[in-house]
Motif scaffolding. Sequence first.
Motif, short mmCIF file in Angstrom:
data_model
loop_
_atom_site.label_atom_id
_atom_site.label_comp_id
_atom_site.label_asym_id
_atom_site.label_seq_id
_atom_site.Cartn_x
_atom_site.Cartn_y
_atom_site.Cartn_z
N HIS A 182 -65.21 10.11 47.99
CA HIS A 182 -66.52 9.69 48.52
C HIS A 182 -66.62 10.02 50.00
O HIS A 182 -67.65 10.54 50.47
CB HIS A 182 -66.70 8.18 48.30
N LEU A 183 -65.56 9.72 50.74
CA LEU A 183 -65.56 10.01 52.18
C LEU A 183 -65.67 11.50 52.44
O LEU A 183 -66.47 11.94 53.27
CB LEU A 183 -64.28 9.46 52.82
N LEU A 184 -64.89 12.29 51.73
CA LEU A 184 -64.88 13.73 51.95
C LEU A 184 -66.20 14.37 51.56
O LEU A 184 -66.62 15.36 52.16
CB LEU A 184 -63.73 14.37 51.17
N ARG A 185 -66.86 13.80 50.55
CA ARG A 185 -68.11 14.38 50.06
C ARG A 185 -69.30 13.98 50.94
O ARG A 185 -70.13 14.81 51.30
CB ARG A 185 -68.36 13.93 48.62
N THR A 186 -69.38 12.70 51.30
CA THR A 186 -70.55 12.19 52.02
C THR A 186 -70.35 12.12 53.53
O THR A 186 -71.32 11.95 54.27
CB THR A 186 -70.90 10.78 51.52
N LYS A 187 -69.10 12.25 53.97
CA LYS A 187 -68.75 12.11 55.39
C LYS A 187 -69.01 10.68 55.89
O LYS A 187 -69.15 10.45 57.08
CB LYS A 187 -69.52 13.10 56.27
N GLN A 188 -69.07 9.74 54.95
CA GLN A 188 -69.30 8.34 55.28
C GLN A 188 -68.23 7.46 54.65
O GLN A 188 -67.77 7.74 53.54
CB GLN A 188 -70.68 7.89 54.78
N LEU A 189 -67.85 6.40 55.34
CA LEU A 189 -66.89 5.46 54.77
C LEU A 189 -67.52 4.70 53.60
O LEU A 189 -68.68 4.28 53.70
CB LEU A 189 -66.43 4.45 55.82
N PRO A 190 -66.77 4.48 52.52
CA PRO A 190 -67.27 3.65 51.41
C PRO A 190 -67.10 2.17 51.78
O PRO A 190 -66.20 1.48 51.28
CB PRO A 190 -66.37 4.06 50.23
N ILE A 191 -67.97 1.71 52.67
CA ILE A 191 -67.83 0.38 53.25
C ILE A 191 -67.73 -0.72 52.19
O ILE A 191 -66.84 -1.57 52.24
CB ILE A 191 -69.02 0.07 54.20
N LYS A 192 -68.64 -0.69 51.23
CA LYS A 192 -68.67 -1.76 50.22
C LYS A 192 -67.36 -1.84 49.45
O LYS A 192 -66.81 -2.93 49.25
CB LYS A 192 -69.84 -1.53 49.26
N ALA A 193 -66.86 -0.68 49.03
CA ALA A 193 -65.61 -0.67 48.28
C ALA A 193 -64.43 -1.09 49.15
O ALA A 193 -63.49 -1.76 48.68
CB ALA A 193 -65.35 0.73 47.71
N MET A 194 -64.48 -0.73 50.42
CA MET A 194 -63.39 -1.07 51.32
C MET A 194 -63.31 -2.57 51.59
O MET A 194 -62.24 -3.10 51.89
CB MET A 194 -63.53 -0.31 52.63
N ASN A 196 -63.40 -4.73 49.45
CA ASN A 196 -62.57 -5.30 48.38
C ASN A 196 -61.09 -4.98 48.56
O ASN A 196 -60.25 -5.54 47.85
CB ASN A 196 -63.03 -4.76 47.02
N LEU A 197 -60.79 -4.06 49.50
CA LEU A 197 -59.40 -3.67 49.70
C LEU A 197 -58.68 -4.51 50.75
O LEU A 197 -57.46 -4.58 50.77
CB LEU A 197 -59.32 -2.19 50.13
N ALA A 198 -59.47 -5.13 51.64
CA ALA A 198 -58.84 -5.89 52.71
C ALA A 198 -59.76 -7.02 53.16
O ALA A 198 -60.98 -6.98 52.94
CB ALA A 198 -58.54 -4.96 53.89
N THR A 199 -59.14 -8.01 53.75
CA THR A 199 -59.91 -9.17 54.22
C THR A 199 -60.48 -8.90 55.61
O THR A 199 -60.05 -9.48 56.62
CB THR A 199 -59.00 -10.41 54.27
N VAL A 200 -61.45 -8.01 55.65
CA VAL A 200 -62.13 -7.72 56.91
C VAL A 200 -63.63 -7.78 56.66
O VAL A 200 -64.10 -7.62 55.53
CB VAL A 200 -61.75 -6.32 57.47
N SER A 201 -64.37 -7.98 57.71
CA SER A 201 -65.82 -8.07 57.58
C SER A 201 -66.45 -6.68 57.64
O SER A 201 -65.84 -5.72 58.11
CB SER A 201 -66.38 -8.94 58.71
N LYS A 202 -67.67 -6.61 57.16
CA LYS A 202 -68.42 -5.37 57.23
C LYS A 202 -68.59 -4.93 58.68
O LYS A 202 -68.52 -3.74 59.01
CB LYS A 202 -69.78 -5.56 56.56
N LYS A 203 -68.80 -5.91 59.54
CA LYS A 203 -68.99 -5.63 60.96
C LYS A 203 -67.73 -4.97 61.55
O LYS A 203 -67.81 -4.04 62.35
CB LYS A 203 -69.31 -6.92 61.71
N THR A 204 -66.55 -5.46 61.14
CA THR A 204 -65.28 -4.91 61.64
C THR A 204 -65.10 -3.47 61.18
O THR A 204 -64.68 -2.60 61.95
CB THR A 204 -64.09 -5.75 61.15
N LEU A 205 -65.43 -3.20 59.92
CA LEU A 205 -65.32 -1.84 59.39
C LEU A 205 -66.26 -0.89 60.12
O LEU A 205 -65.87 0.23 60.46
CB LEU A 205 -65.63 -1.83 57.89
N GLU A 206 -67.47 -1.33 60.36
CA GLU A 206 -68.44 -0.47 61.03
C GLU A 206 -68.05 -0.23 62.48
O GLU A 206 -68.23 0.86 63.01
CB GLU A 206 -69.83 -1.10 60.94
N ARG A 207 -67.47 -1.27 63.11
CA ARG A 207 -67.05 -1.11 64.50
C ARG A 207 -65.89 -0.13 64.62
O ARG A 207 -65.78 0.60 65.61
CB ARG A 207 -66.65 -2.47 65.07
#
Length: 238
Positions: A182-194, A196-207
């Motif tokens: 997904h990352l390689l195809r869209t050049k975007q992080l799969p935020i929603k799926a990520m 579920n992989l770790a106890t971090v907030s959406k805000k932390t991932l985006e930052r």
Amino acid sequence: MDSSIERVILLIHDGSAEERGKLIETYRPFVLRVVSHICKCKIGWSDDEASVGLIAFNEAIDRYDTSHGKTFDNFAFMIIRNRLIDEFRRNGKQLKTESIIWSDDDDLELSSAAFSSSMEAYEREQAAMELAQELSRYDEMLQEYGVRLEELEECSPSHLDARIHMIQLAKKLNEYPELRAHLLRTKQLPIKAMLNLATVSKKTLERNRKYLIALILIFTYEDFGRIRSTVSFSGMGE
């Protein structure tokens, strides 16, 4: 003699042109150092003496035999010196070192020191050049994702535990082919799926988006092995 060099020379004697080319390329700093020493002046590859030295080195490869009782680099030094003296005599020039009496010990001492110094310099130069080339390819790839290499220091988390957490997350995402794709195809992080992989907030991932992308690409592509071994991942290793 170094058994690895001995094996290479045996392969060359069996007809391996590829191994001959590799050995000559590896020993080029040694050849130039020896020629410069014998001529008592700095010699570059544009000088005739350097060509004579390289031809002599190739001859040394063909003629070397372990039964001679010399290490290969010592034997090569002797052949290069002799061919340079022959060349100067043919051209009616005086070689300063002709008046020196050389012993086997002198050959061995100079040859070993010259080879060691030259090889260290060559390996450092090669490693730096290969890392620079790798960083250039990495920078080009990062730009496809809207990231620049010079940004990474600024966007790296300031706290050690935060960096470790992002590194762990990047490695974990790399274990899921569909997320990596997904990352390689869209050049975007799969935020929603990520999420579920770790106890971090959406805000932390985006930052930390740029930092995560940079890490994931390093872990994804084997071509970036030097970067992985050079960049410190907070003492975690790979």
